[in-house]
Design a protein around this motif. Structure first.
Motif, PDB file in Angstrom:
ATOM      1  N   GLU A  77      77.280  21.866 -39.601  1.00 44.49           N
ATOM      2  CA  GLU A  77      76.192  22.807 -39.358  1.00 44.49           C
ATOM      3  C   GLU A  77      75.546  23.162 -40.686  1.00 44.49           C
ATOM      4  O   GLU A  77      76.233  23.501 -41.652  1.00 44.49           O
ATOM      5  CB  GLU A  77      76.734  24.069 -38.692  1.00 44.49           C
ATOM      6  CG  GLU A  77      75.645  25.067 -38.349  1.00 44.49           C
ATOM      7  CD  GLU A  77      76.190  26.301 -37.649  1.00 44.49           C
ATOM      8  OE1 GLU A  77      75.620  27.384 -37.878  1.00 44.49           O
ATOM      9  OE2 GLU A  77      77.175  26.168 -36.911  1.00 44.49           O
ATOM     10  N   CYS A  78      74.230  23.062 -40.746  1.00 48.99           N
ATOM     11  CA  CYS A  78      73.491  23.380 -41.960  1.00 48.99           C
ATOM     12  C   CYS A  78      73.608  24.882 -42.235  1.00 48.99           C
ATOM     13  O   CYS A  78      73.389  25.696 -41.336  1.00 48.99           O
ATOM     14  CB  CYS A  78      72.031  22.976 -41.805  1.00 48.99           C
ATOM     15  SG  CYS A  78      71.006  23.428 -43.229  1.00 48.99           S
ATOM     16  N   HIS A  82      71.120  26.403 -39.614  1.00 49.79           N
ATOM     17  CA  HIS A  82      72.188  26.522 -38.606  1.00 49.79           C
ATOM     18  C   HIS A  82      72.049  25.513 -37.470  1.00 49.79           C
ATOM     19  O   HIS A  82      72.448  25.786 -36.351  1.00 49.79           O
ATOM     20  CB  HIS A  82      72.262  27.945 -38.049  1.00 49.79           C
ATOM     21  CG  HIS A  82      72.469  28.965 -39.119  1.00 49.79           C
ATOM     22  ND1 HIS A  82      73.651  29.076 -39.816  1.00 49.79           N
ATOM     23  CD2 HIS A  82      71.638  29.902 -39.636  1.00 49.79           C
ATOM     24  CE1 HIS A  82      73.541  30.050 -40.704  1.00 49.79           C
ATOM     25  NE2 HIS A  82      72.333  30.560 -40.623  1.00 49.79           N
ATOM     26  N   LYS A  83      71.494  24.339 -37.762  1.00 52.06           N
ATOM     27  CA  LYS A  83      71.410  23.262 -36.771  1.00 52.06           C
ATOM     28  C   LYS A  83      72.454  22.204 -37.115  1.00 52.06           C
ATOM     29  O   LYS A  83      72.747  21.974 -38.289  1.00 52.06           O
ATOM     30  CB  LYS A  83      70.020  22.628 -36.784  1.00 52.06           C
ATOM     31  CG  LYS A  83      68.931  23.545 -36.291  1.00 52.06           C
ATOM     32  CD  LYS A  83      67.590  22.836 -36.310  1.00 52.06           C
ATOM     33  CE  LYS A  83      66.489  23.755 -35.821  1.00 52.06           C
ATOM     34  NZ  LYS A  83      65.177  23.099 -35.880  1.00 52.06           N
ATOM     35  N   PRO A  84      73.010  21.539 -36.107  1.00 46.18           N
ATOM     36  CA  PRO A  84      73.970  20.475 -36.413  1.00 46.18           C
ATOM     37  C   PRO A  84      73.250  19.266 -37.018  1.00 46.18           C
ATOM     38  O   PRO A  84      72.206  18.842 -36.536  1.00 46.18           O
ATOM     39  CB  PRO A  84      74.579  20.137 -35.053  1.00 46.18           C
ATOM     40  CG  PRO A  84      73.606  20.644 -34.054  1.00 46.18           C
ATOM     41  CD  PRO A  84      72.874  21.782 -34.686  1.00 46.18           C
ATOM     42  N   THR A  85      73.800  18.750 -38.098  1.00 48.14           N
ATOM     43  CA  THR A  85      73.196  17.617 -38.793  1.00 48.14           C
ATOM     44  C   THR A  85      74.293  16.631 -39.179  1.00 48.14           C
ATOM     45  O   THR A  85      75.471  16.979 -39.192  1.00 48.14           O
ATOM     46  CB  THR A  85      72.409  18.089 -40.036  1.00 48.14           C
ATOM     47  OG1 THR A  85      71.726  16.988 -40.599  1.00 48.14           O
ATOM     48  CG2 THR A  85      73.305  18.727 -41.068  1.00 48.14           C
ATOM     49  N   CYS A  94      69.904  17.996 -45.184  1.00 44.78           N
ATOM     50  CA  CYS A  94      69.806  18.357 -43.778  1.00 44.78           C
ATOM     51  C   CYS A  94      68.642  17.575 -43.168  1.00 44.78           C
ATOM     52  O   CYS A  94      67.587  17.415 -43.785  1.00 44.78           O
ATOM     53  CB  CYS A  94      69.581  19.858 -43.644  1.00 44.78           C
ATOM     54  SG  CYS A  94      69.292  20.408 -41.952  1.00 44.78           S
TER      55      CYS A  94
END
Length: 120
Positions: A77-78, A82-85, A94
């Motif tokens: 998670e960035c 806060h997005k999955p990368t 990211c």
């Protein structure tokens, strides 16, 4: 990294470049038949078709390689968006906000830790 984006996205970008280049070369070869006509134009069109096909096959190989790398990439998670990368190697960016990411403590910056330490 050349374009300051995630490594997987750069591989996909090169695949797209080779796809468009191959299609453009094939279109130019076909346009030669329309512009010049005759037997020589058909030979030139055939040569351009072969070069375009080779470029398309290179593109397919790059997309396949990027897909295989993507299946083994580390998901995290960035901390910024806060997005999955997905991350390849020790450092990457990211896919969404281009923030530098790392799992190696030696390459990590501790600026945020210092700011939190002073606040307490």
């Amino acid at each position: 990294m050349f374009f300051k984006s995630a490594k997987i996205n750069e591989f996909r970008l090169w695949g797209l470049f080779f796809t468009l280049f191959g299609m453009g070369i094939m279109i130019l070869g076909t346009a030669g038949i329309v512009l010049w006509g005759g037997q020589a134009a058909k030979v030139v069109a055939g040569i351009f078709m072969v070069f375009g096909l080779i470029s398309m096959l290179v593109s397919m190989a790059i997309y396949f390689w990027a897909g295989m790398l993507s299946t083994s990439a580390v998901m995290l998670e960035c901390p910024e968006c806060h997005k999955p990368t997905k991350m390849l190697g020790k450092t990457d960016r990211c896919m969404f906000c281009k923030t530098m990411l790392t799992l190696d403590p030696d390459k990590a910056t501790h600026a945020a830790d210092g700011a939190n330490g002073q606040a307490t």
